[in-house]
Design a protein around this motif. Structure first.
Motif, mmCIF file in Angstrom:
data_model
loop_
_atom_site.group_PDB
_atom_site.id
_atom_site.type_symbol
_atom_site.label_atom_id
_atom_site.label_comp_id
_atom_site.label_asym_id
_atom_site.label_seq_id
_atom_site.Cartn_x
_atom_site.Cartn_y
_atom_site.Cartn_z
ATOM 1 N N GLY A 83 0.900 -1.319 -0.041
ATOM 2 C CA GLY A 83 0.280 -0.031 -0.231
ATOM 3 C C GLY A 83 0.728 1.277 -0.024
ATOM 4 O O GLY A 83 0.314 2.407 -0.038
ATOM 5 N N ARG A 84 2.154 1.203 -0.019
ATOM 6 C CA ARG A 84 2.816 2.374 -0.090
ATOM 7 C C ARG A 84 2.674 3.173 -1.223
ATOM 8 O O ARG A 84 2.599 2.592 -2.522
ATOM 9 C CB ARG A 84 4.437 2.090 0.106
ATOM 10 N N LEU A 85 2.521 4.126 -1.401
ATOM 11 C CA LEU A 85 2.264 5.161 -2.728
ATOM 12 C C LEU A 85 3.420 5.537 -3.326
ATOM 13 O O LEU A 85 4.229 5.922 -2.870
ATOM 14 C CB LEU A 85 1.501 6.346 -2.197
ATOM 15 N N THR A 86 3.284 5.451 -4.842
ATOM 16 C CA THR A 86 4.248 5.850 -5.837
ATOM 17 C C THR A 86 3.324 6.839 -6.618
ATOM 18 O O THR A 86 2.049 6.714 -6.634
ATOM 19 C CB THR A 86 4.948 4.755 -6.509
ATOM 20 N N LEU A 87 3.878 7.390 -7.769
ATOM 21 C CA LEU A 87 3.281 8.132 -8.555
ATOM 22 C C LEU A 87 2.516 7.229 -9.666
ATOM 23 O O LEU A 87 1.316 7.617 -10.022
ATOM 24 C CB LEU A 87 4.082 9.287 -9.609
ATOM 25 N N GLU A 88 2.864 6.039 -9.965
ATOM 26 C CA GLU A 88 2.143 5.093 -10.646
ATOM 27 C C GLU A 88 0.979 4.592 -10.018
ATOM 28 O O GLU A 88 0.045 4.476 -10.717
ATOM 29 C CB GLU A 88 3.171 4.044 -11.118
#
Length: 392
Positions: free
Chosen positions: A315-320
């Motif tokens: 669940g960590r956020l990246t731009l993708e």
């Protein structure tokens, strides 16, 4: 022998009726301080970064009519410095005559705010007022705009002119309210009308309210309420990169937070054209989560992502990840005509991999002036063109 001819000087205190692009003003001991968030929202700001960013008047300008050929704006600027980094140049004041850039100036003096990027420690040193001086202006009656430096908190004191000043009537142009991160705020733009939102507003003939906050586009409810309560004909929300920079939430919280933000905005603007924009291309965070960290190893300030790409599965956020989720949420909200005035725009159509190859991000995070121009060109075409959300 007759005495030499002198030109009388008119001093006009800066009042709110001369300002555009702000949401609130604060009366200080020395002048008038424009704000881009209302007092109610400012009381809920949890960090010094956003407090600084909202007080920096990106998109805020003085607007008036005059025959003056010489104009001096007296201000108290608050400038920034970072230990270990070359001191940024003084902020630029852009003066427009009848909508065209006619002169630029800077103001010496003012306060100095030193921020340690590694520790977050802030020191503020008080300084004397400064003055931005413009001369050689046409002597005819004209509309004048003075766009304030987008990188300096600016207390406004008074205008000295060689002819009287009168407030300009409110514009009949459509009012465009834009919210975003540091790129929308204007990071690395050379002057205030060189930020991409300002260039779009000029090209599309709309009245800009810029709620782009460096480091501060974090889906804060108080920002959503400020947008809800601000009159606007067009609204765009550029969401995502600051949430990755700050490692502020996981995917489980992100979706409901976006829904909540949009729901709040829709309470005040139920049918206003609303454009949801995902992040532009940024290799630093495309596949790597935050948090973001400053990097001085090359002798200049750059930024690097410190998260583990493998943790996106948790669940960590990246731009993708954010682009995919925003596209999904926008589709869900427009199903069966539930919100026909909500539109989605992939930020890579404003600045994608090819644009990055041509105009790379100098610090790994923010575009240079040419990058701002490229984003403005693409946004104008995609949002204000015949098939855009803001057409007509």
């Amino acid at each position: 022998m007759s005495a030499p001819r002198t030109t009388a000087t008119t001093t006009t205190p800066v009042t709110e009726e001369l300002l555009r692009g702000h949401l609130d003003v604060e009366h200080t001991g020395r002048g008038l301080l424009p704000h881009r968030l209302p007092a109610r929202a400012r009381r809920q700001i949890p960090d010094d970064q956003l407090a600084m960013a909202e007080s920096q008047p990106s998109g805020v300008r003085l607007v008036f009519r005059t025959r003056a050929t010489a104009i001096t704006l007296h201000t108290v600027p608050t400038k920034r410095a970072y230990p270990g980094v070359p001191t940024p140049p003084d902020g630029v004041y852009d003066l427009l005559v009848d909508g065209r850039l006619a002169a630029q100036a800077t103001a010496a003096g003012g306060n100095l705010r030193t921020v340690d990027l590694a520790t977050g420690r802030v020191e503020l040193r008080q300084g004397p007022p400064g003055a931005a001086e413009f001369t050689g202006l046409p002597g005819r009656d004209k509309a004048v705009e003075i766009w304030l430096p987008h990188t300096e908190t600016t207390e406004l004191i008074a205008l000295d002119t060689d002819a009287p000043v009168t407030p300009e009537p409110e514009t009949t142009r459509r009012r465009w309210l834009h919210h975003g991160s540091s790129i929308s705020h204007g990071s690395n733009a050379a002057h205030p009308t060189g930020t991409w939102p300002a260039m779009v507003a000029a090209g599309a003939g709309v009245d800009l309210v810029n709620l782009g906050f460096g480091g501060g586009a974090l889906l804060d409810p108080f920002t959503a309420r400020a947008i809800r309560d601000t009159p606007a004909d067009l609204i765009s929300l550029k969401i995502g990169i600051n949430l990755v920079n700050a490692d502020a939430m996981r995917l489980r919280a992100f979706g409901p937070a976006v829904h909540g933000f949009l729901d709040t905005v829709r309470e005040g603007h139920p049918t206003t054209p609303l454009l949801l924009v995902s992040p532009v291309f940024c290799p630093t965070h495309e596949e790597t989560p935050g948090p973001l960290a400053p990097d001085f190893s090359t002798g200049t300030l750059r930024f690097r992502a410190t998260g583990d790409p493998a943790e996106t599965a948790a669940g960590r956020l990246t731009l993708e990840v954010i682009r995919a989720e925003l596209a999904r949420l926008a589709a869900a909200r427009t199903e069966a005509g539930a919100d026909p005035n909500l539109h989605y725009l992939d930020g890579r159509s404003l600045y994608g991999r090819a644009d990055h190859d041509e105009h790379p991000l100098p610090d790994g995070l923010h575009p240079d002036p040419a990058g701002h121009r490229r984003i403005a060109e693409h946004f104008t075409h995609l949002a204000f063109g015949p098939a855009g959300a803001f057409a007509g």
